[in-house]
Scaffold this motif. Structure first.
Motif, short mmCIF file in Angstrom:
data_model
loop_
_atom_site.label_atom_id
_atom_site.label_comp_id
_atom_site.label_asym_id
_atom_site.label_seq_id
_atom_site.Cartn_x
_atom_site.Cartn_y
_atom_site.Cartn_z
N GLY A 1 7.48 17.71 4.24
CA GLY A 1 8.63 16.89 4.62
C GLY A 1 9.95 17.62 4.65
O GLY A 1 10.99 16.99 4.87
N GLY A 2 9.96 18.94 4.43
CA GLY A 2 11.17 19.72 4.60
C GLY A 2 11.97 19.99 3.35
O GLY A 2 12.88 20.83 3.38
N LEU A 3 11.68 19.29 2.24
CA LEU A 3 12.52 19.44 1.05
C LEU A 3 12.47 20.87 0.49
O LEU A 3 13.48 21.42 0.08
N MET A 4 11.29 21.48 0.51
CA MET A 4 11.17 22.83 -0.04
C MET A 4 11.82 23.89 0.85
O MET A 4 12.16 24.98 0.37
N ALA B 1 4.71 5.18 2.88
CA ALA B 1 4.15 6.52 2.99
C ALA B 1 5.08 7.54 2.34
O ALA B 1 6.28 7.53 2.58
N LEU B 2 4.51 8.44 1.53
CA LEU B 2 5.32 9.47 0.90
C LEU B 2 6.05 10.32 1.93
O LEU B 2 7.23 10.65 1.75
N LEU B 3 5.38 10.68 3.03
CA LEU B 3 6.02 11.52 4.04
C LEU B 3 7.20 10.78 4.68
O LEU B 3 8.26 11.37 4.90
N ASP B 4 7.03 9.49 4.97
CA ASP B 4 8.13 8.71 5.54
C ASP B 4 9.35 8.75 4.63
O ASP B 4 10.48 8.94 5.08
N VAL B 5 9.10 8.55 3.34
CA VAL B 5 10.20 8.50 2.38
C VAL B 5 10.87 9.86 2.27
O VAL B 5 12.11 9.96 2.24
N GLN B 6 10.07 10.93 2.24
CA GLN B 6 10.67 12.27 2.14
C GLN B 6 11.56 12.56 3.33
O GLN B 6 12.68 13.06 3.18
N VAL B 7 11.10 12.25 4.53
CA VAL B 7 11.90 12.50 5.72
C VAL B 7 13.15 11.62 5.71
O VAL B 7 14.27 12.08 6.02
N SER C 1 0.85 -1.19 0.00
CA SER C 1 0.00 0.00 0.00
C SER C 1 0.88 1.24 0.00
O SER C 1 1.79 1.36 0.83
N ILE C 2 0.61 2.16 -0.93
CA ILE C 2 1.32 3.43 -0.99
C ILE C 2 0.32 4.55 -0.72
O ILE C 2 -0.67 4.68 -1.44
N THR C 3 0.56 5.32 0.33
CA THR C 3 -0.32 6.43 0.68
C THR C 3 0.54 7.65 1.01
O THR C 3 1.76 7.57 1.09
N GLY C 4 -0.12 8.77 1.23
CA GLY C 4 0.61 9.97 1.58
C GLY C 4 1.26 9.89 2.94
O GLY C 4 2.40 10.35 3.12
N PHE C 5 0.55 9.28 3.92
CA PHE C 5 1.00 9.36 5.30
C PHE C 5 1.07 8.01 6.00
O PHE C 5 1.37 7.96 7.20
N GLY C 6 0.81 6.92 5.30
CA GLY C 6 0.90 5.60 5.92
C GLY C 6 -0.42 5.14 6.50
O GLY C 6 -1.42 5.86 6.51
N TYR D 1 -0.06 14.22 -1.77
CA TYR D 1 0.45 14.42 -3.12
C TYR D 1 1.91 14.88 -3.03
O TYR D 1 2.32 15.51 -2.06
N ASP D 2 2.66 14.57 -4.07
CA ASP D 2 4.09 14.85 -4.08
C ASP D 2 4.40 16.29 -3.67
O ASP D 2 5.23 16.53 -2.79
N PHE D 3 3.76 17.26 -4.30
CA PHE D 3 4.03 18.67 -4.03
C PHE D 3 3.78 18.99 -2.55
O PHE D 3 4.59 19.65 -1.89
N LEU D 4 2.67 18.52 -2.04
CA LEU D 4 2.33 18.72 -0.63
C LEU D 4 3.40 18.13 0.27
O LEU D 4 3.84 18.75 1.25
N ILE D 5 3.85 16.90 -0.05
CA ILE D 5 4.82 16.22 0.80
C ILE D 5 6.19 16.88 0.71
O ILE D 5 6.92 16.94 1.69
#
Length: 395
Positions: free
Chosen positions: A155-158, A211-217, A131-136, A147-151
């Motif tokens: 998640g700190g990248l921006m 989760a996208l957020l997990d991966v970004q962090v 399962s792939i979700t924004g937040f797990g 969504y990618d832009f949101l994350i």
């Protein structure tokens, strides 16, 4: 024919847009039989994300946006309406035959259809369900769409990307591609392969929660480590590096170049090529920690020097001296680059209705089980009858 790494693996792909399809495409590149499930009459959202189009939309093929092509090669498409009882029953039959199910619906979104992990595990205990979700699947944000832009923002990248606050044009910037989606697809693939390896010895499937957020962090890498050690949140620095100097873009006589000096020896070689050997023994610049501390003094000196030659002249001279450097290419330059061409990163696949289609190759090089481009990105529902015959024995 040369075998592939994942030959014989069956993947039922319920995902759409980018993170999930990126993972399933990679599994397909490695030889898995990936069946992409799409909504009848509409298909994956990215089929409609044009222009540009591979070919103008038609009644025969429907929309064929270039975006869709980037993440859907080496798959077969079936059109199934999971909102209907018949569609749900069919997908459960297919899941019972699958090794992997991949989905990126909201948390709990597939339970109403009997297509959630617990329901399918009861039918197929060996199933790997990703399962792939924004937040797990857990935590206070689990119900939210991501969504990618949101994350990239959350998640700190921006906060790390864009010009410094002291420069014109300052402000947060997203990366130019949906990098969080792509990284999540890569991590999902790794998780699936790890679960498959565990199944080899245990016979048990499992749920892979991405989760996208997990991966970004997790991929904040040195920037996260810098913060955790120092307690100081890094700031945007444009193209500069927080820990290495000089490691950024510099102007030249006809454009710009990248200078990526990774150690003191390389800096000394640069100074020799630049005709300024004294910089290499100047106590302000002789070591990387000193250059980081005296960045504000060194960078203007370098900029005054780099504008004296063209990009090509600098690249030739610095490469000969063993100093990492290079141009800042547009995409037309990228695909004309002799190294990119030598590595075969531009490939063409024959599409059954659209003719020859240009695609970027999978970058994985395996000596014994090489990646093969077997299938061009499919038209909507192109393989429905074929898959039902092969997986379920239906004529």
């Amino acid at each position: 024919m040369t075998p592939t790494s994942l030959q014989g693996l069956k993947v039922l792909d319920l995902s759409r847009v980018l993170a999930g399809p990126w993972a399933s495409q990679l599994l397909g590149d490695l030889g898995a039989d990936v069946v992409k499930v799409e909504r009848p009459g509409a298909g994956d959202d990215t089929r409609h994300w044009g222009p540009p189009w591979v070919a103008e939309p038609s009644a025969e093929t429907g929309p064929q946006a270039a975006y869709f092509q980037c993440a859907n090669r080496n798959k077969r498409s079936i059109a199934v309406d999971m909102a209907t009882p018949d569609g749900q029953a069919l997908l459960r039959e297919l899941a019972a035959q699958a090794d992997v199910v991949l989905e990126n619906f909201k948390v709990g979104g597939l339970k109403q259809y009997g297509l959630d992990y617990d329901s399918l595990k009861a039918l197929n205990p060996r199933l790997i369900y990703c399962s792939i979700t924004g937040f797990g699947q857990t935590g206070p944000y689990a119900p939210r769409a991501g969504y990618d832009f949101l994350i990239q923002g959350m998640g700190g990248l921006m906060s790390l990307t864009g010009r410094a606050d002291t420069e014109d044009g300052a402000g947060p910037q997203k990366v130019g591609v949906a990098l969080v989606d792509i990284m999540t697809g890569l991590y999902a693939t790794i998780g699936i392969l790890a679960a498959l390896n565990h199944r080899q010895t245990s016979g048990q499937g499992q749920h892979v929660d991405m989760a996208l957020l997990d991966v970004q962090v997790a991929t904040l890498a040195n920037q996260a480590a810098n913060y955790l050690v120092s307690g100081v949140a890094p700031k945007r620095m444009g193209n500069a590096h927080p820990n290495i100097v000089p490691y950024q873009d510099f102007p030249t006589a006809d454009g710009d170049m990248i200078l990526a000096v990774g150690n003191d020896g390389q800096f000394a070689k640069f100074c020799a090529v630049a005709g300024r050997p004294e910089w290499a023994i100047d106590e302000r610049f002789a070591s990387n920690p000193a250059r980081v501390a005296n960045r504000a003094a060194l960078i203007p000196l370098l900029r005054q020097t780099t504008v004296m030659k063209t990009t090509a002249e600098w690249v030739a001279a610095l490469e000969a001296a063993g100093v990492p450097c290079g141009p800042i290419n547009r995409l037309n330059d990228v695909f004309a680059d002799p190294q990119v061409q030598a590595r075969g990163l531009l490939q063409h696949l024959q599409h059954p209705t659209l003719g020859e289609m240009p695609l970027v190759a999978c970058p994985i090089r395996l000596s014994t089980t090489p990646v093969r481009n077997r299938l061009a990105p499919p038209t909507l529902g192109e393989h429905t009858q074929e898959v039902l015959a092969e997986w379920l024995g239906r004529a």
